[in-house]
Design a protein around this motif. Structure first.
Motif, PDB file in Angstrom:
ATOM      1  N   GLY A   1      16.281 -21.702 -26.775  1.00  0.00           N
ATOM      2  CA  GLY A   1      16.005 -20.443 -26.083  1.00  0.00           C
ATOM      3  C   GLY A   1      17.271 -19.907 -25.441  1.00  0.00           C
ATOM      4  N   PRO A   2      17.543 -18.608 -25.520  1.00  0.00           N
ATOM      5  CA  PRO A   2      18.779 -18.051 -24.978  1.00  0.00           C
ATOM      6  C   PRO A   2      19.006 -18.378 -23.510  1.00  0.00           C
ATOM      7  CG  PRO A   2      17.666 -16.435 -26.340  1.00  0.00           C
ATOM      8  CD  PRO A   2      16.725 -17.586 -26.204  1.00  0.00           C
ATOM      9  N   ASN A   3      17.979 -18.206 -22.679  1.00  0.00           N
ATOM     10  CA  ASN A   3      18.138 -18.519 -21.256  1.00  0.00           C
ATOM     11  C   ASN A   3      18.328 -20.013 -21.031  1.00  0.00           C
ATOM     12  OD1 ASN A   3      17.893 -15.831 -20.464  1.00  0.00           O
ATOM     13  ND2 ASN A   3      15.664 -15.974 -20.284  1.00  0.00           N
ATOM     14  N   ALA A   4      17.613 -20.824 -21.808  1.00  0.00           N
ATOM     15  CA  ALA A   4      17.748 -22.271 -21.683  1.00  0.00           C
ATOM     16  C   ALA A   4      19.151 -22.717 -22.071  1.00  0.00           C
ATOM     17  CB  ALA A   4      16.702 -22.975 -22.538  1.00  0.00           C
ATOM     18  N   LEU A   5      19.692 -22.135 -23.123  1.00  0.00           N
ATOM     19  CA  LEU A   5      21.046 -22.485 -23.556  1.00  0.00           C
ATOM     20  C   LEU A   5      22.072 -22.098 -22.493  1.00  0.00           C
ATOM     21  CD1 LEU A   5      20.918 -21.422 -27.309  1.00  0.00           C
ATOM     22  CD2 LEU A   5      21.182 -23.751 -26.464  1.00  0.00           C
ATOM     23  N   ALA A   6      21.935 -20.886 -21.956  1.00  0.00           N
ATOM     24  CA  ALA A   6      22.879 -20.420 -20.939  1.00  0.00           C
ATOM     25  C   ALA A   6      22.839 -21.312 -19.702  1.00  0.00           C
ATOM     26  CB  ALA A   6      22.579 -18.971 -20.558  1.00  0.00           C
ATOM     27  N   THR A   7      21.631 -21.686 -19.277  1.00  0.00           N
ATOM     28  CA  THR A   7      21.501 -22.534 -18.092  1.00  0.00           C
ATOM     29  C   THR A   7      22.009 -23.941 -18.361  1.00  0.00           C
ATOM     30  OG1 THR A   7      19.574 -21.236 -17.406  1.00  0.00           O
ATOM     31  CG2 THR A   7      19.875 -23.383 -16.358  1.00  0.00           C
ATOM     32  N   THR A   8      21.763 -24.434 -19.558  1.00  0.00           N
ATOM     33  CA  THR A   8      22.261 -25.762 -19.920  1.00  0.00           C
ATOM     34  C   THR A   8      23.780 -25.777 -19.962  1.00  0.00           C
ATOM     35  OG1 THR A   8      20.250 -26.225 -21.187  1.00  0.00           O
ATOM     36  CG2 THR A   8      22.171 -27.592 -21.657  1.00  0.00           C
ATOM     37  N   LYS A   9      24.384 -24.682 -20.420  1.00  0.00           N
ATOM     38  CA  LYS A   9      25.845 -24.597 -20.406  1.00  0.00           C
ATOM     39  C   LYS A   9      26.375 -24.668 -18.981  1.00  0.00           C
ATOM     40  CE  LYS A   9      28.675 -22.575 -22.815  1.00  0.00           C
ATOM     41  NZ  LYS A   9      29.623 -21.707 -23.529  1.00  0.00           N
ATOM     42  N   GLU A  10      25.716 -24.016 -18.048  1.00  0.00           N
ATOM     43  CA  GLU A  10      26.129 -24.095 -16.645  1.00  0.00           C
ATOM     44  C   GLU A  10      26.033 -25.528 -16.142  1.00  0.00           C
ATOM     45  OE1 GLU A  10      23.839 -21.400 -14.341  1.00  0.00           O
ATOM     46  OE2 GLU A  10      24.569 -19.611 -15.363  1.00  0.00           O
ATOM     47  N   LEU A  11      24.971 -26.207 -16.515  1.00  0.00           N
ATOM     48  CA  LEU A  11      24.783 -27.603 -16.115  1.00  0.00           C
ATOM     49  C   LEU A  11      25.904 -28.481 -16.677  1.00  0.00           C
ATOM     50  CD1 LEU A  11      21.437 -29.537 -16.327  1.00  0.00           C
ATOM     51  CD2 LEU A  11      23.467 -30.461 -17.412  1.00  0.00           C
ATOM     52  N   LEU A  12      26.238 -28.271 -17.935  1.00  0.00           N
ATOM     53  CA  LEU A  12      27.253 -29.092 -18.592  1.00  0.00           C
ATOM     54  C   LEU A  12      28.656 -28.845 -18.053  1.00  0.00           C
ATOM     55  CD1 LEU A  12      26.008 -28.782 -22.272  1.00  0.00           C
ATOM     56  CD2 LEU A  12      26.095 -30.882 -20.928  1.00  0.00           C
ATOM     57  N   SER A  13      28.926 -27.617 -17.608  1.00  0.00           N
ATOM     58  CA  SER A  13      30.279 -27.291 -17.157  1.00  0.00           C
ATOM     59  C   SER A  13      30.657 -28.064 -15.912  1.00  0.00           C
ATOM     60  CB  SER A  13      30.422 -25.788 -16.898  1.00  0.00           C
ATOM     61  OG  SER A  13      29.682 -25.416 -15.747  1.00  0.00           O
ATOM     62  N   GLY A  14      29.677 -28.347 -15.060  1.00  0.00           N
ATOM     63  CA  GLY A  14      29.934 -29.157 -13.879  1.00  0.00           C
ATOM     64  C   GLY A  14      30.785 -28.479 -12.832  1.00  0.00           C
ATOM     65  N   ALA A  15      31.035 -27.189 -12.964  1.00  0.00           N
ATOM     66  CA  ALA A  15      31.859 -26.479 -11.975  1.00  0.00           C
ATOM     67  C   ALA A  15      31.448 -25.015 -11.935  1.00  0.00           C
ATOM     68  CB  ALA A  15      33.333 -26.593 -12.327  1.00  0.00           C
ATOM     69  N   ASP A  16      31.484 -24.438 -10.763  1.00  0.00           N
ATOM     70  CA  ASP A  16      31.152 -23.024 -10.642  1.00  0.00           C
ATOM     71  C   ASP A  16      32.315 -22.156 -11.100  1.00  0.00           C
ATOM     72  OD1 ASP A  16      32.685 -21.925  -7.999  1.00  0.00           O
ATOM     73  OD2 ASP A  16      32.167 -24.047  -7.809  1.00  0.00           O
ATOM     74  N   ALA A  17      32.007 -20.904 -11.403  1.00  0.00           N
ATOM     75  CA  ALA A  17      33.021 -19.998 -11.938  1.00  0.00           C
ATOM     76  C   ALA A  17      34.167 -19.779 -10.968  1.00  0.00           C
ATOM     77  CB  ALA A  17      32.371 -18.659 -12.298  1.00  0.00           C
ATOM     78  N   GLU A  18      33.849 -19.689  -9.678  1.00  0.00           N
ATOM     79  CA  GLU A  18      34.912 -19.455  -8.696  1.00  0.00           C
ATOM     80  C   GLU A  18      35.867 -20.645  -8.634  1.00  0.00           C
ATOM     81  OE1 GLU A  18      35.711 -16.731  -7.027  1.00  0.00           O
ATOM     82  OE2 GLU A  18      34.135 -15.756  -8.184  1.00  0.00           O
ATOM     83  N   GLY A  19      35.314 -21.853  -8.717  1.00  0.00           N
ATOM     84  CA  GLY A  19      36.158 -23.038  -8.712  1.00  0.00           C
ATOM     85  C   GLY A  19      37.092 -23.074  -9.904  1.00  0.00           C
ATOM     86  N   MET A  20      36.573 -22.725 -11.078  1.00  0.00           N
ATOM     87  CA  MET A  20      37.401 -22.694 -12.273  1.00  0.00           C
ATOM     88  C   MET A  20      38.474 -21.618 -12.145  1.00  0.00           C
ATOM     89  SD  MET A  20      36.332 -22.094 -16.266  1.00  0.00           S
ATOM     90  CE  MET A  20      36.339 -23.830 -16.716  1.00  0.00           C
ATOM     91  N   ARG A  21      38.097 -20.479 -11.594  1.00  0.00           N
ATOM     92  CA  ARG A  21      39.057 -19.381 -11.436  1.00  0.00           C
ATOM     93  C   ARG A  21      40.209 -19.789 -10.520  1.00  0.00           C
ATOM     94  NH1 ARG A  21      35.297 -15.621 -10.661  1.00  0.00           N
ATOM     95  NH2 ARG A  21      34.949 -15.588 -12.913  1.00  0.00           N
ATOM     96  N   ALA A  22      39.887 -20.513  -9.474  1.00  0.00           N
ATOM     97  CA  ALA A  22      40.929 -20.970  -8.544  1.00  0.00           C
ATOM     98  C   ALA A  22      41.872 -21.960  -9.216  1.00  0.00           C
ATOM     99  CB  ALA A  22      40.289 -21.598  -7.309  1.00  0.00           C
ATOM    100  N   ARG A  23      41.317 -22.865 -10.030  1.00  0.00           N
ATOM    101  CA  ARG A  23      42.159 -23.832 -10.729  1.00  0.00           C
ATOM    102  C   ARG A  23      43.035 -23.149 -11.763  1.00  0.00           C
ATOM    103  NH1 ARG A  23      37.303 -26.293 -10.839  1.00  0.00           N
ATOM    104  NH2 ARG A  23      37.117 -26.224 -13.113  1.00  0.00           N
ATOM    105  N   PHE A  24      42.466 -22.158 -12.449  1.00  0.00           N
ATOM    106  CA  PHE A  24      43.259 -21.407 -13.416  1.00  0.00           C
ATOM    107  C   PHE A  24      44.414 -20.678 -12.727  1.00  0.00           C
ATOM    108  CE2 PHE A  24      39.857 -21.191 -16.873  1.00  0.00           C
ATOM    109  CZ  PHE A  24      40.625 -21.893 -17.782  1.00  0.00           C
ATOM    110  N   ALA A  25      44.149 -20.089 -11.571  1.00  0.00           N
ATOM    111  CA  ALA A  25      45.190 -19.359 -10.852  1.00  0.00           C
ATOM    112  C   ALA A  25      46.347 -20.284 -10.495  1.00  0.00           C
ATOM    113  CB  ALA A  25      44.609 -18.718  -9.591  1.00  0.00           C
ATOM    114  N   GLU A  26      46.012 -21.481 -10.029  1.00  0.00           N
ATOM    115  CA  GLU A  26      47.048 -22.448  -9.672  1.00  0.00           C
ATOM    116  C   GLU A  26      47.859 -22.867 -10.891  1.00  0.00           C
ATOM    117  OE1 GLU A  26      47.435 -26.916  -7.683  1.00  0.00           O
ATOM    118  OE2 GLU A  26      45.464 -25.998  -7.971  1.00  0.00           O
ATOM    119  N   MET A  27      47.176 -23.190 -11.982  1.00  0.00           N
ATOM    120  CA  MET A  27      47.858 -23.659 -13.188  1.00  0.00           C
ATOM    121  C   MET A  27      48.621 -22.539 -13.884  1.00  0.00           C
ATOM    122  SD  MET A  27      47.464 -26.911 -13.453  1.00  0.00           S
ATOM    123  CE  MET A  27      47.701 -26.867 -11.666  1.00  0.00           C
TER     124      MET A  27
END
Length: 257
Positions: free
Chosen positions: A199-225
């Motif tokens: 299911g599209p919503n199930a896949l999207a939510t599962t991807k969030e679960l698998l990523s293990g990090a929120d978007a803001e956290g990833m954005r901050a790490r990308f900015a540093e790197m």
């Protein structure tokens, strides 16, 4: 107007985004980055798209950053500054992303492979984190690559820049499968069909679960790197390495035999 370097098509709920810049081994030039980012946004916004496939023309999936554009540029003008957006778009896409490699990937190209949910490569494909060999650092791509790789392999391959084959890429977690060239289309299609059953919503939510990090956290790490990577690209050592690569000679830090 320059011909497009990235093609976008949709069929049966699958958006195929094809890198088409074989003259420079699908290097991440400014135009290619711009068009690739637009294609990823387009797939994300299209409610009919269920799965995204990253494909390519020519013998190389992606050679990494365009070193011709990096040569002589200051830190603020380095193309690597724009690359995190693409990795983030792939990593956070609510639609599963499948990378299809009919040939080698290097540096930033491997970052995209790692950002994808599924990656399939032909057995002849090779990989290498070549950054250190031209005096730069695999900083930006580390954010998507390190969660995939076995730690011991990451230390070896990031530090040596050695080339490794698709069989090893599969063993260390970089790709899901290494198959013969005549099996590539069928194997990618097998994954696409399996993903489309979710299911599209199930896949999207599962991807969030698998990523293990929120978007803001990833954005901050990308900015540093990104800051670190751009600084290295513009530095004296990297400019020597890039020049040596263009001139097909050894950089000046390699001891004479």
């Amino acid at each position: 107007m320059a011909d497009e370097l990235v093609h976008y098509s949709v069929a049966n709920g699958v958006a195929t985004i094809t890198l088409d810049s074989p003259h420079n081994r699908n290097a991440l030039s400014a135009q290619l980055r711009r068009e690739l980012s637009a294609g990823l946004d387009r797939a994300r916004a299209d409610s009919e798209v269920r799965v995204v496939v990253l494909d390519h023309t020519g013998p190389v999936f992606c050679a990494g950053m365009d070193l011709k554009e990096a040569r002589g540029s200051g830190a603020q003008d380095q193309g690597v500054n724009e690359f995190p957006q693409i990795l983030e778009q792939i990593w956070t896409s609510p639609k599963p992303v499948v990378a299809k490699l009919a040939g080698p990937a290097r540096a930033g190209g491997i970052g995209m492979v790692a950002a994808a949910d599924i990656a399939v490569a032909v057995t002849e494909a090779t990989f290498a984190f070549t950054e250190v060999r031209i005096g730069v650092v695999p900083a930006v791509i580390s954010i998507t690559v390190l969660p995939r790789l076995h730690p011991r392999a990451a230390h070896e391959l990031f530090l040596t820049g050695d080339t490794f084959d698709a069989a090893r890429a599969e063993r260390i977690g970089l790709i899901n499968a290494a198959v013969s060239a005549d099996e590539l289309d069928a194997e990618v299609e097998r994954y696409v069909r399996a993903l489309a059953h979710g299911g599209p919503n199930a896949l999207a939510t599962t991807k969030e679960l698998l990523s293990g990090a929120d978007a803001e956290g990833m954005r901050a790490r990308f900015a540093e790197m990104t800051g670190l990577s751009a600084k290295m690209f513009a530095g004296e050592e990297a400019q020597e390495g890039i020049t040596a690569f263009a001139e097909k000679r050894k950089p000046n830090w390699i001891p004479e035999a």
